[in-house]
Scaffold this active site. Structure first.
Site, PDB file in Angstrom:
ATOM      1  N   ASN A  49     -18.435  -4.524  -9.552  1.00  0.00           N
ATOM      2  CA  ASN A  49     -18.947  -5.269  -8.549  1.00  0.00           C
ATOM      3  C   ASN A  49     -18.042  -5.262  -7.231  1.00  0.00           C
ATOM      4  O   ASN A  49     -18.227  -6.215  -6.270  1.00  0.00           O
ATOM      5  CB  ASN A  49     -18.708  -6.882  -9.006  1.00  0.00           C
ATOM      6  CG  ASN A  49     -17.245  -7.086  -9.534  1.00  0.00           C
ATOM      7  OD1 ASN A  49     -16.801  -6.442 -10.177  1.00  0.00           O
ATOM      8  ND2 ASN A  49     -16.570  -8.384  -9.336  1.00  0.00           N
ATOM      9  N   TYR A  63       0.931  -1.137   0.074  1.00  0.00           N
ATOM     10  CA  TYR A  63       0.079   0.137   0.101  1.00  0.00           C
ATOM     11  C   TYR A  63       0.901   1.364   0.091  1.00  0.00           C
ATOM     12  O   TYR A  63       2.172   1.098   0.287  1.00  0.00           O
ATOM     13  CB  TYR A  63      -1.082  -0.011   1.396  1.00  0.00           C
ATOM     14  CG  TYR A  63      -1.985   0.886   1.210  1.00  0.00           C
ATOM     15  CD1 TYR A  63      -3.028   1.163   0.038  1.00  0.00           C
ATOM     16  CD2 TYR A  63      -2.500   1.938   2.242  1.00  0.00           C
ATOM     17  CE1 TYR A  63      -3.898   1.568  -0.186  1.00  0.00           C
ATOM     18  CE2 TYR A  63      -3.283   2.672   1.858  1.00  0.00           C
ATOM     19  CZ  TYR A  63      -4.233   2.879   0.897  1.00  0.00           C
ATOM     20  OH  TYR A  63      -5.195   3.812   0.751  1.00  0.00           O
ATOM     21  N   TRP A  75      -7.737   9.640  -3.927  1.00  0.00           N
ATOM     22  CA  TRP A  75      -7.140   9.041  -2.840  1.00  0.00           C
ATOM     23  C   TRP A  75      -8.209   9.699  -1.687  1.00  0.00           C
ATOM     24  O   TRP A  75      -7.751  10.881  -1.414  1.00  0.00           O
ATOM     25  CB  TRP A  75      -5.729   8.957  -2.605  1.00  0.00           C
ATOM     26  CG  TRP A  75      -5.208   8.085  -1.610  1.00  0.00           C
ATOM     27  CD1 TRP A  75      -5.944   6.852  -0.720  1.00  0.00           C
ATOM     28  CD2 TRP A  75      -4.248   8.199  -0.737  1.00  0.00           C
ATOM     29  NE1 TRP A  75      -5.212   6.383  -0.130  1.00  0.00           N
ATOM     30  CE2 TRP A  75      -4.157   7.071   0.269  1.00  0.00           C
ATOM     31  CE3 TRP A  75      -3.184   9.029  -0.705  1.00  0.00           C
ATOM     32  CZ2 TRP A  75      -2.949   6.810   1.109  1.00  0.00           C
ATOM     33  CZ3 TRP A  75      -2.153   8.947   0.117  1.00  0.00           C
ATOM     34  CH2 TRP A  75      -1.976   7.705   1.046  1.00  0.00           C
TER      35      TRP A  75
END
Length: 332
Positions: A153, A55, A266
């Site tokens: 989805n 991350y 973000w």
């Protein structure tokens, strides 16, 4: 009192291998604090990437997992007022929410509507505002306008379908596999398409000559260009992830000859630059919709804190049909 939390001291390629549930001693709340029993906390893709070390921002180790959630106040320090025992509260971001209990600053706890589903409310802090803001911050959309997104989805994708419908917007929802279509339609989507090179042609059969000015991309790779090719001249692609593991790929001709813009979003950056009152207004609006059942996310399974390894493995699996949620005090 004895409590448990999900702790990790290293990172590695198999995320469930680096984390485990351990007991810790929770002291009484200190001055300005309240003790909260954590009722529910989701596992987001960013949580998995934090465990693997992939991350964008990584907390120092060792640390406790969990970035958002909902709890119930069980005690408060003598100097805390206006926060009664039993109050349902939204936990502050990045508080280590994969815990049975936490001592937290009372001023950081946001009271929530009583009687609402804590599992649905636990997902309020990250995915719904991400969808909410991407529909607001980049293009001035009006009722009747079209928006196209991939990863429809995903959790963000499901919220985006619902929020767009509330605003009178039309959505084109792109997935990467046929068996994901039914779940997206169940979230309220009318138009669901499987990604591919002929995506722009299929989009035009739906929208006709109507402009498509906003595309939301969470996949990256050539999927980014497929979305860009669906946009009208001067359109904007907003990227907020890379589920393909690949960089965004767009031919320069779309920037040069079609005036397409590629931007990133973000939520953490939005938190940094947005005044607290404005942030709270967004959360209050979303919380109201969730509490009234107008905004929901699919949940695949709930796991107790002692099942943290199984929960992380399930969240990291590629083909899920809903969110994995930690309900810490759930029996293992």
């Amino acid at each position: 009192m004895k409590a448990k939390h999900a702790r990790y001291e290293t990172r590695g390629p198999v995320p469930q291998d680096v984390i485990s549930a351990v007991e810790f001693e929770l002291p009484p709340p200190a001055s300005g604090q309240a003790t909260v029993e954590v009722l529910a906390s989701p596992i987001n893709p960013s949580d998995v990437l934090t465990l693997t070390g992939e991350y964008g921002i990584l907390p120092p180790l060792p640390t406790i997992g969990g970035n958002e959630g909902v709890g119930r106040v069980t005690a408060a320090a003598d100097d805390v007022s206006g926060l009664a025992v039993g109050t349902l509260v939204l936990l502050p971001i990045s508080c280590g929410s994969w815990s049975t209990h936490l001592n937290l600053p009372a001023k950081a706890l946001v009271p929530l509507p009583p009687g609402a589903d804590p599992v649905q409310l636990s997902m309020l802090t990250i995915n719904p505002p991400t969808a909410w803001l991407m529909l607001s911050e980049f293009v001035d959309l009006q009722p009747g306008d079209w928006v196209i997104q991939n990863a429809a989805n995903s959790a963000v994708g499901g919220y985006l379908v619902q929020i767009a419908a509330m605003r009178g917007l039309n959505t084109l929802n792109v997935v990467r596999r046929e068996d994901a279509i039914a779940a997206v339609k169940a979230s309220g989507a009318e138009h669901v398409l499987v990604d591919g090179d002929d995506l722009p042609k299929r989009v035009r059969t739906i929208v006709g000559e109507a402009p498509v000015r906003l595309a939301i991309d969470c996949v990256g790779g050539l999927s980014t260009e497929n979305l860009a090719r669906c946009l009208s001249e001067g359109g904007t692609v907003v990227n907020y992830g890379a589920m393909s593991g690949e960089r965004c790929m767009i031919s320069p001709r779309y920037f040069v000859f079609r005036d397409i813009t590629l931007k990133g979003f973000w939520l953490s950056q939005w938190f940094k630059r947005t005044p607290a009152a404005q942030r709270m207004a967004v959360f209050a609006d979303i919380a109201k919709q969730v509490a009234q059942g107008k905004l929901r996310a699919r949940v695949q399974a709930e796991y107790g804190i002692d099942q943290i390894k199984e929960a992380i493995a399930a969240a990291a699996a590629g083909e899920r049909e809903g969110k994995i949620v930690i309900t810490p005090t759930r029996n293992s």
